[in-house]
Design an enzyme around this catalytic site. Sequence first.
Site, PDB file in Angstrom:
ATOM      1  N   HIS A 121       0.806  -1.223   0.000  1.00  0.00           N
ATOM      2  CA  HIS A 121       0.000   0.000   0.000  1.00  0.00           C
ATOM      3  C   HIS A 121       0.842   1.278   0.000  1.00  0.00           C
ATOM      4  O   HIS A 121       0.351   2.359   0.307  1.00  0.00           O
ATOM      5  CB  HIS A 121      -0.944  -0.033   1.210  1.00  0.00           C
ATOM      6  N   LYS A 178       2.771   4.554  -1.262  1.00  0.00           N
ATOM      7  CA  LYS A 178       2.595   5.597  -2.265  1.00  0.00           C
ATOM      8  C   LYS A 178       3.770   6.541  -2.076  1.00  0.00           C
ATOM      9  O   LYS A 178       3.681   7.532  -1.373  1.00  0.00           O
ATOM     10  CB  LYS A 178       1.286   6.344  -2.071  1.00  0.00           C
ATOM     11  N   ASP A 198      16.149  11.484  -7.037  1.00  0.00           N
ATOM     12  CA  ASP A 198      17.560  11.889  -6.961  1.00  0.00           C
ATOM     13  C   ASP A 198      18.149  11.813  -5.551  1.00  0.00           C
ATOM     14  O   ASP A 198      19.060  12.568  -5.204  1.00  0.00           O
ATOM     15  CB  ASP A 198      17.749  13.302  -7.525  1.00  0.00           C
TER      16      ASP A 198
END
Length: 181
Positions: free
Chosen positions: A119, A121, A126
């Site tokens: 789950h 996100k 960089d």
Amino acid sequence: MVLVSALGLAKAGGLPVTEIGTLGSGEVCFTTGRGSAAGSDCAGLIADQIANARSEILVQAYGFTEPHIIDALVAAARRGVHVTLLVDKISAQQKGEGVDACARAGMVVAVDWRPRIAHNKVMVIDGAVVLTGSFNWTKSAEIANAENLLVVHSSKLAAAYAANFARRLKVSEPYGLTRTD
């Protein structure tokens, strides 16, 4: 909490917990769900952050259907940014919804099959910028849901997220592998 190293790692349940201290600068974005209140263009903010990437983007996604984000990642890969996408099995099964486009663009794409749901996100850009929050990388998150996105400019936080990404990638499988479970 016992400090384990100069990196600020502490033990909690056997896994390292990173002490992040002062985070640094960042942005926050909120969507509001079907115009229920004034909201922001979080997908646009994400696409702008991706456009600024120069060397590497690590992406963990539960849902992965937002076209501006997908297009921005494909463009980044085409300009030489190394993009690695780690998705939940639900995204891997949504043929044509974004994972396919990323795989066709030459990105490393893997599926995190082991947890019930992966789950996360998260994007790490960089080694210096972290994007996270409830905002799924989906069309619904942008236009139908009340979501939040936090962009934090912190190499220390980015290192913690990149280490977790590496742990999840290590137990994942390349995209395209046929599974029955």
